[in-house]
Design an enzyme around this catalytic site. Structure first.
Site, PDB file in Angstrom:
ATOM      1  N   LYS A 116     -55.619 -34.844   2.382  1.00 38.87           N
ATOM      2  CA  LYS A 116     -56.417 -34.412   1.226  1.00 38.87           C
ATOM      3  C   LYS A 116     -55.817 -33.222   0.477  1.00 38.87           C
ATOM      4  CE  LYS A 116     -58.942 -37.586   2.716  1.00 38.87           C
ATOM      5  NZ  LYS A 116     -58.805 -38.894   2.159  1.00 38.87           N
ATOM      6  N   LYS A 158     -63.407 -28.955   5.224  1.00 39.20           N
ATOM      7  CA  LYS A 158     -63.124 -30.394   5.240  1.00 39.20           C
ATOM      8  C   LYS A 158     -61.918 -30.672   6.125  1.00 39.20           C
ATOM      9  CE  LYS A 158     -64.827 -31.558   0.632  1.00 39.20           C
ATOM     10  NZ  LYS A 158     -64.515 -32.239  -0.647  1.00 39.20           N
ATOM     11  N   ILE A 203     -69.846 -27.427  -4.144  1.00 33.90           N
ATOM     12  CA  ILE A 203     -70.727 -27.733  -5.274  1.00 33.90           C
ATOM     13  C   ILE A 203     -71.988 -28.377  -4.721  1.00 33.90           C
ATOM     14  CG2 ILE A 203     -70.984 -28.985  -7.439  1.00 33.90           C
ATOM     15  CD1 ILE A 203     -68.085 -28.930  -7.837  1.00 33.90           C
ATOM     16  N   LYS A 237     -72.784 -45.841  -0.769  1.00 34.39           N
ATOM     17  CA  LYS A 237     -73.249 -46.038  -2.143  1.00 34.39           C
ATOM     18  C   LYS A 237     -74.259 -47.184  -2.187  1.00 34.39           C
ATOM     19  CE  LYS A 237     -68.754 -44.468  -3.703  1.00 34.39           C
ATOM     20  NZ  LYS A 237     -67.371 -44.923  -3.936  1.00 34.39           N
ATOM     21  N   ASN A 290     -58.608 -42.986  -3.384  1.00 31.55           N
ATOM     22  CA  ASN A 290     -58.777 -44.150  -2.520  1.00 31.55           C
ATOM     23  C   ASN A 290     -57.714 -45.173  -2.914  1.00 31.55           C
ATOM     24  OD1 ASN A 290     -62.265 -43.658  -3.009  1.00 31.55           O
ATOM     25  ND2 ASN A 290     -61.084 -43.025  -1.241  1.00 31.55           N
ATOM     26  N   ARG A 292     -56.939 -48.250  -2.589  1.00 31.82           N
ATOM     27  CA  ARG A 292     -57.334 -49.641  -2.302  1.00 31.82           C
ATOM     28  C   ARG A 292     -58.218 -50.158  -3.435  1.00 31.82           C
ATOM     29  NH1 ARG A 292     -61.099 -46.265   0.416  1.00 31.82           N
ATOM     30  NH2 ARG A 292     -63.175 -46.612  -0.457  1.00 31.82           N
ATOM     31  N   ARG A 339     -75.840 -52.825  -4.394  1.00 34.88           N
ATOM     32  CA  ARG A 339     -75.351 -53.368  -3.115  1.00 34.88           C
ATOM     33  C   ARG A 339     -76.554 -53.855  -2.318  1.00 34.88           C
ATOM     34  NH1 ARG A 339     -70.601 -49.530  -0.596  1.00 34.88           N
ATOM     35  NH2 ARG A 339     -69.585 -48.993  -2.578  1.00 34.88           N
TER      36      ARG A 339
HETATM   37  C1  MV4 Z   1     -67.786 -31.961  -1.620  1.00 42.18           C
HETATM   38  C2  MV4 Z   1     -69.130 -31.680  -1.935  1.00 42.18           C
HETATM   39  C3  MV4 Z   1     -69.405 -30.469  -2.509  1.00 42.18           C
HETATM   40  N1  MV4 Z   1     -68.416 -29.571  -2.744  1.00 42.18           N
HETATM   41  N2  MV4 Z   1     -66.836 -31.038  -1.862  1.00 42.18           N
HETATM   42  C4  MV4 Z   1     -68.548 -36.151   0.521  1.00 42.18           C
HETATM   43  C5  MV4 Z   1     -67.588 -37.266   0.732  1.00 42.18           C
HETATM   44  C6  MV4 Z   1     -66.241 -36.741   0.474  1.00 42.18           C
HETATM   45  N3  MV4 Z   1     -65.445 -37.715  -0.201  1.00 42.18           N
HETATM   46  C7  MV4 Z   1     -66.466 -35.527  -0.341  1.00 42.18           C
HETATM   47  N4  MV4 Z   1     -67.851 -35.201  -0.265  1.00 42.18           N
HETATM   48  C8  MV4 Z   1     -68.330 -34.075  -0.809  1.00 42.18           C
HETATM   49  N5  MV4 Z   1     -67.416 -33.125  -1.074  1.00 42.18           N
HETATM   50  C9  MV4 Z   1     -67.164 -29.876  -2.413  1.00 42.18           C
HETATM   51  N6  MV4 Z   1     -66.207 -28.986  -2.637  1.00 42.18           N
HETATM   52  C10 MV4 Z   1     -70.090 -32.654  -1.688  1.00 42.18           C
HETATM   53  C11 MV4 Z   1     -69.698 -33.854  -1.117  1.00 42.18           C
HETATM   54  C12 MV4 Z   1     -70.754 -34.805  -0.925  1.00 42.18           C
HETATM   55  C13 MV4 Z   1     -70.771 -36.031  -1.625  1.00 42.18           C
HETATM   56  C14 MV4 Z   1     -69.751 -36.396  -2.493  1.00 42.18           C
HETATM   57  C15 MV4 Z   1     -69.792 -37.601  -3.156  1.00 42.18           C
HETATM   58  C16 MV4 Z   1     -70.855 -38.456  -2.970  1.00 42.18           C
HETATM   59  C17 MV4 Z   1     -71.854 -38.132  -2.114  1.00 42.18           C
HETATM   60  C18 MV4 Z   1     -71.840 -36.912  -1.421  1.00 42.18           C
HETATM   61  C19 MV4 Z   1     -72.879 -36.590  -0.549  1.00 42.18           C
HETATM   62  C20 MV4 Z   1     -72.838 -35.408   0.119  1.00 42.18           C
HETATM   63  C21 MV4 Z   1     -71.776 -34.523  -0.046  1.00 42.18           C
END
Ligand code: MV4
Length: 451
Positions: A116, A158, A203, A237, A290, A292, A339
């Site tokens: 990442k 993360k 965020i 989703k 992603n 894919r 979905r």
């Molecule tokens: C974040 C975030 C808030 N701030 N990064 C969740 C899945 C992963 N791909 C990244 N995710 C998030 N990253 C920062 N800096 C909140 C999430 C997140 C989220 C992101 C997309 C769709 C749904 C989510 C549900 C919870 C948290």
């Protein structure tokens, strides 16, 4: 063009790839587990090879079995679909060593996008906005505290090799950081080959917006607009749409220009999705790539008229994007996907079983991507997706009206599905006005389920 391709997947996406191959006049080979002997992807492929028992680790995820199936059937290329081996760089590498074309990005690019921070760094260099964070893996709690103090709380920890929300920790204050860092490091060490943890600005209540890209093997990149994917529950989703109801033409154009530059620099090939978070100010920040085809690709197909899976196969065969796309990309009308999962509407527990009665909706503007049939069985071994219901309309209002009537005419008997939940979301005022973010389901669930 290829004469014959193998599809290393099952369910609706395997059928989706068979459709694309048939449209191109390409022969298809299905692979299947013992649990999928009576599946439609087996029935509608030209040939089918059983690759092992029900458990995916011993069938759909077993690289030697999949490669052997391609070799004995003389398949020239493999489409991995989504999930399973689709983002396994080792699989892409073994395909190459076996003289089989992998329909997807190169192993090097897939590996890089799996890291990442590396992905974040190359995006940042190309001018794609990223959140402030630690550029490298955190080596100590002191270092993490320094970064967090500079960025300001809250921050998020993360896993460098994570994705899909696994192993993340939100940190609200310096006091709780050392403990949460230790937890995240332990979890990542157990779950991933790379145990590294990094941090970035958190965020709260973001929207999840992602851009669809296509890139050929000659260095050409096109971006096919965005999808809004904020209606989700626990990183699954439920509803996706294109375009996003909050995307301005200017922000779209700026993002597309930056993405083209970044993906050319990376040497990205084939189809891909670039995920962003949007904050309350309406600013977009890159989070991950992603590498894919995704579950929700049909909403982009509906508003662009471009067959993304067919494009993937043509790209893998060496064709040029300008020949595949035949003119500029136009975003036309609005598409929504629901979905339909085999799950209990209140507990969300998976509900596999036999489908005893079925009516698939149709009519103008309605598409159903599925592999189910009457008396067919949803096995318990794989994910619980039963069908994707996709509608298209001239605008979002027409698309919602079509989704409501299509859900009303969608009958699945014998198992529980998410149809009643989806139908209630379509009636929600905030959904209708486009006023939602990734916390929508968590906030609304109780009241939605009551009505
Ligand atoms: C974040 C975030 C808030 N701030 N990064 C969740 C899945 C992963 N791909 C990244 N995710 C998030 N990253 C920062 N800096 C909140 C999430 C997140 C989220 C992101 C997309 C769709 C749904 C989510 C549900 C919870 C948290």
């Amino acid at each position: 063009m290829f004469q014959k391709i193998l599809i290393a997947n099952r369910g609706e996406i395997a059928l989706r790839v068979i459709c694309a191959a048939k449209d191109l006049g390409i022969k298809t080979v299905a692979v299947y587990s013992e649990a999928d002997r009576h599946s439609l992807h087996v029935r509608f492929a030209d040939e089918a090879v059983c690759i092992g028992p029900a458990k995916s680790a011993r069938s759909y995820l077993d690289i030697p079995s999949v490669i052997s199936a391609a070799e004995i059937t003389n398949a020239e290329a493999i489409h991995p679909g989504y999930g399973f081996l689709s983002e396994n760089d080792r699989f892409a590498e073994v395909c190459g060593m076996s003289g089989i074309k992998f329909i997807g990005p190169t192993p090097e690019v897939t590996r890089m996008m799996g890291l990442k921070q590396k992905a974040r760094q190359v995006m940042k260099e190309a001018g794609v906005p990223v959140l402030p964070g630690s550029p490298e893996a955190l080596t100590s709690a002191e270092e993490a505290l320094d970064y967090a103090a500079k960025i300001g709380y809250p921050v998020i920890l993360k896993a460098a090799a994570g994705g899909g929300g696994r192993g993340m920790r939100v940190v609200h204050s310096a006091e709780e950081l050392p403990n949460l860092l230790a937890q995240a490091q332990n979890e990542a060490g157990a779950a991933f080959t790379v145990p590294d943890i990094y941090l970035e600005k958190y965020i709260g209540a973001p929207r999840h917006i992602e851009f669809q890209v296509l890139a050929d093997e000659h260095g050409n990149v096109e971006v096919l607009g965005e999808r809004e994917c904020s209606i989700q529950r626990r990183h699954q989703k439920l509803i996706e749409e294109a375009p996003s109801p909050v995307m301005s033409p200017q922000l779209r154009e700026e993002t597309i220009a930056a993405l083209k530059k970044a993906l050319k620099a990376i040497g990205y090939r084939n189809a891909g999705t670039v995920e962003f978070l949007m904050d309350e100010q309406g600013k977009l920040y890159f989070i991950e790539v992603n590498a894919r085809i995704q579950v929700e690709h049909p909403v982009t197909e509906m508003i662009t008229g471009i067959d993304l899976v067919k494009s993937q196969i043509r790209i893998a065969a060496g064709e040029r994007l300008e020949d595949i796309l035949e003119g500029p990309i136009r975003l036309n009308g609005h598409a929504i996907e629901c979905r339909i999962n085999a799950e209990h509407p209140e507990t969300f527990a998976p509900c596999p079983g036999k489908i005893t009665g079925l009516n698939l909706p149709g009519g103008i503007g309605v598409r159903v991507d599925t592999a189910v049939y009457t008396d067919g069985v949803i096995p318990p071994y794989y994910d619980s997706l039963v069908a994707k219901l996709i509608v298209h309309g001239r605008d979002r209002t027409e698309a919602i009206a079509r989704m409501k009537r299509a859900l009303d005419m969608f009958v699945v008997e014998g198992i529980y599905t998410s149809i009643p939940l989806q139908r209630k979301i379509m009636d929600d005022e905030d959904f209708a006005s486009g006023n939602f973010d990734t916390t929508f389901i968590a906030r609304k669930l109780a009241s939605i389920q009551k009505h």
